[in-house]
Design a protein around this motif. Structure first.
Motif, PDB file in Angstrom:
ATOM      1  N   UNK A 221      23.086   6.467  -0.373  1.00  0.00           N
ATOM      2  CA  UNK A 221      22.280   6.188   0.807  1.00  0.00           C
ATOM      3  C   UNK A 221      21.028   6.844   1.143  1.00  0.00           C
ATOM      4  N   UNK A 222      20.107   6.123   1.692  1.00  0.00           N
ATOM      5  CA  UNK A 222      18.643   6.861   1.952  1.00  0.00           C
ATOM      6  C   UNK A 222      18.687   6.358   3.527  1.00  0.00           C
ATOM      7  N   UNK A 223      17.915   7.217   4.271  1.00  0.00           N
ATOM      8  CA  UNK A 223      17.442   6.697   5.506  1.00  0.00           C
ATOM      9  C   UNK A 223      16.566   5.583   5.577  1.00  0.00           C
TER      10      UNK A 223
ATOM     11  N   UNK B 125      17.400   1.311 -10.906  1.00  0.00           N
ATOM     12  CA  UNK B 125      17.313   2.133  -9.459  1.00  0.00           C
ATOM     13  C   UNK B 125      18.308   1.382  -8.606  1.00  0.00           C
ATOM     14  N   UNK B 126      19.513   1.901  -8.373  1.00  0.00           N
ATOM     15  CA  UNK B 126      20.414   1.363  -7.358  1.00  0.00           C
ATOM     16  C   UNK B 126      20.437   2.202  -6.077  1.00  0.00           C
TER      17      UNK B 126
ATOM     18  N   UNK C   5       0.847  -1.214  -0.095  1.00  0.00           N
ATOM     19  CA  UNK C   5       0.128  -0.011   0.259  1.00  0.00           C
ATOM     20  C   UNK C   5       0.990   1.153   0.011  1.00  0.00           C
ATOM     21  N   UNK C   6       2.035   1.093   0.180  1.00  0.00           N
ATOM     22  CA  UNK C   6       2.917   2.346   0.011  1.00  0.00           C
ATOM     23  C   UNK C   6       3.020   2.871  -1.231  1.00  0.00           C
ATOM     24  N   UNK C   7       2.787   4.346  -1.213  1.00  0.00           N
ATOM     25  CA  UNK C   7       2.887   5.098  -2.514  1.00  0.00           C
ATOM     26  C   UNK C   7       4.180   5.266  -3.064  1.00  0.00           C
ATOM     27  N   UNK C   8       4.648   4.921  -3.807  1.00  0.00           N
ATOM     28  CA  UNK C   8       6.005   4.991  -4.645  1.00  0.00           C
ATOM     29  C   UNK C   8       6.248   6.241  -5.551  1.00  0.00           C
TER      30      UNK C   8
ATOM     31  N   UNK D  25      13.252   3.430   2.971  1.00  0.00           N
ATOM     32  CA  UNK D  25      13.525   2.692   2.307  1.00  0.00           C
ATOM     33  C   UNK D  25      12.297   2.043   1.502  1.00  0.00           C
ATOM     34  N   UNK D  26      11.165   1.541   2.376  1.00  0.00           N
ATOM     35  CA  UNK D  26       9.926   1.362   1.856  1.00  0.00           C
ATOM     36  C   UNK D  26       9.655   2.046   0.491  1.00  0.00           C
ATOM     37  N   UNK D  27       9.534   3.359   0.714  1.00  0.00           N
ATOM     38  CA  UNK D  27       9.000   4.041  -0.424  1.00  0.00           C
ATOM     39  C   UNK D  27       9.854   4.108  -1.768  1.00  0.00           C
ATOM     40  N   UNK D  28      11.147   3.918  -1.390  1.00  0.00           N
ATOM     41  CA  UNK D  28      12.199   3.596  -2.632  1.00  0.00           C
ATOM     42  C   UNK D  28      11.727   2.245  -3.309  1.00  0.00           C
ATOM     43  N   UNK D  29      11.473   1.285  -2.473  1.00  0.00           N
ATOM     44  CA  UNK D  29      11.026  -0.085  -3.059  1.00  0.00           C
ATOM     45  C   UNK D  29       9.627   0.090  -3.731  1.00  0.00           C
TER      46      UNK D  29
END
Length: 342
Positions: free
Chosen positions: A208-210, A179-180, A129-132, A214-218
């Protein structure tokens, strides 16, 4: 310290053990749980002084890791003895894979004191359900088919293999973009491959991301890739990649190496598309197969999500440890409330 690079680890272990004992001595805990780290015997020391059970989480030999993936340790012999002493002192050893269980048992530890407990995920933090879209907009990825990877670019992650797959994938898929996410020791090699293949325009390095982002990037990805490679000395792959369970929880199509535990957790054609480890051609073919079949991506993602929620949550992970401690009579079942219990 420059001439004795391992010495700070020994100092830290002794200092931490003293401080823990001072904090806990008035009200000893039911048990001490330590994830083993280099030259660290603090958990064993504290548990012995307090007279409570010692549970050791063992994710692999630090001596082996330094020798194969980094620089051999200055105090290698001492590190090996401390590692072995921790394993022998532990009342319960928690390992993340069958390969590690076999290693520990081969060292002479009783198999009944070893629990295989793979890593896991919080399905409430990682979910479909996370909006990317906000990440896609920020990175200029709208309208692209995004193939994602997240990690620390360690030697075992296979990010270089994924980099080699970029050119054959993008040659066949005009809307594909890689996307790496993350960074680490392997990043220069990955960037060199991308530059050498002249595919930089089809790749974004997020850096690096906080952890909380991470869930939003995935969620911004359509396909998630776990391209792990085997150990350089030919021994079994002993890892339990956390990213694997996070990918599953996101409900995305996964392309992953058919490598030891990865191939045990995932099932080809049911929860993921599995490929030969270290083979960029097979990896590219797997990515292309999922890219061209959105219905298959969706079915694999839904099945992977169901599987991880049923078997691989952190709540279930902790529950297995507590249940094993009761079995070994290290905890009293009457005083135990298992995670998730009413």
């Amino acid at each position: 310290m420059r001439n004795l690079p391992d010495l700070p680890f020994l100092i830290y272990s002794a200092s931490f053990a003293r401080q823990c004992h001072a904090l806990l001595s008035k009200q000893p805990p039911d048990f001490v749980y330590q994830r083993y780290s280099l030259l660290n015997s603090s958990g064993a020391e504290v548990a012995s002084r307090l007279g409570c059970p010692f549970v050791l989480e063992y994710n692999g030999s630090e001596v082996w890791i330094a020798r194969n993936w980094s620089t051999p340790l200055f105090f290698e012999g001492l590190a090996d003895r401390i590692e072995q002493a921790n394993l022998r002192r532990a009342d319960l050893i928690v390992v993340v894979s069958k390969a590690l269980r076999d290693e520990v048992v081969a060292r002479g530890l009783p198999p009944e004191r070893v629990l295989v407990n793979p890593n896991a995920v919080d399905p409430l933090r990682y979910h479909p359900g996370i909006d990317g879209e906000p990440v896609r907009r920020r990175l200029g990825l709208e309208g692209r088919l995004v193939i994602g990877f997240i990690g620390t670019f360690g030697p075992w992650h296979g990010a270089e293999v994924l980099a080699q797959a970029v050119r054959p994938v993008t040659a066949q898929l005009p809307d594909a973009h890689f996307l790496f996410i993350g960074s680490g020791s392997g990043m220069p090699s990955v960037q060199a491959i991308i530059a050498g293949d002249s595919v930089g325009a089809r790749v974004t390095f997020a850096g690096m991301v906080p952890q909380e982002e991470a869930p939003a990037y995935l969620a911004a990805c359509d396909i998630l890739v776990s391209p792990h490679v085997g150990n350089p000395d030919g021994t079994p792959f002993f890892g339990s990649p956390t990213k694997l369970f996070e990918y599953m929880a996101m409900g995305k199509g996964i392309v992953a190496s058919d490598l030891d535990q990865i191939g045990e957790v995932l099932s080809h054609g049911k929860t993921a598309w599995l490929v030969r480890p270290g083979d960029p051609t097979d990896l590219a073919a797997g990515i292309i197969a999922l890219a061209r079949d959105p219905d298959l991506r969706r079915a694999l993602g839904e099945a992977a999500r169901d599987e991880v929620v049923a078997k691989h949550t952190w709540t279930a992970h902790v529950g297995r440890i507590l249940q094993k401690m009761v079995e070994l009579e290290l905890l009293d079942m009457r005083a135990l409330v298992l995670p998730g219990a009413a």
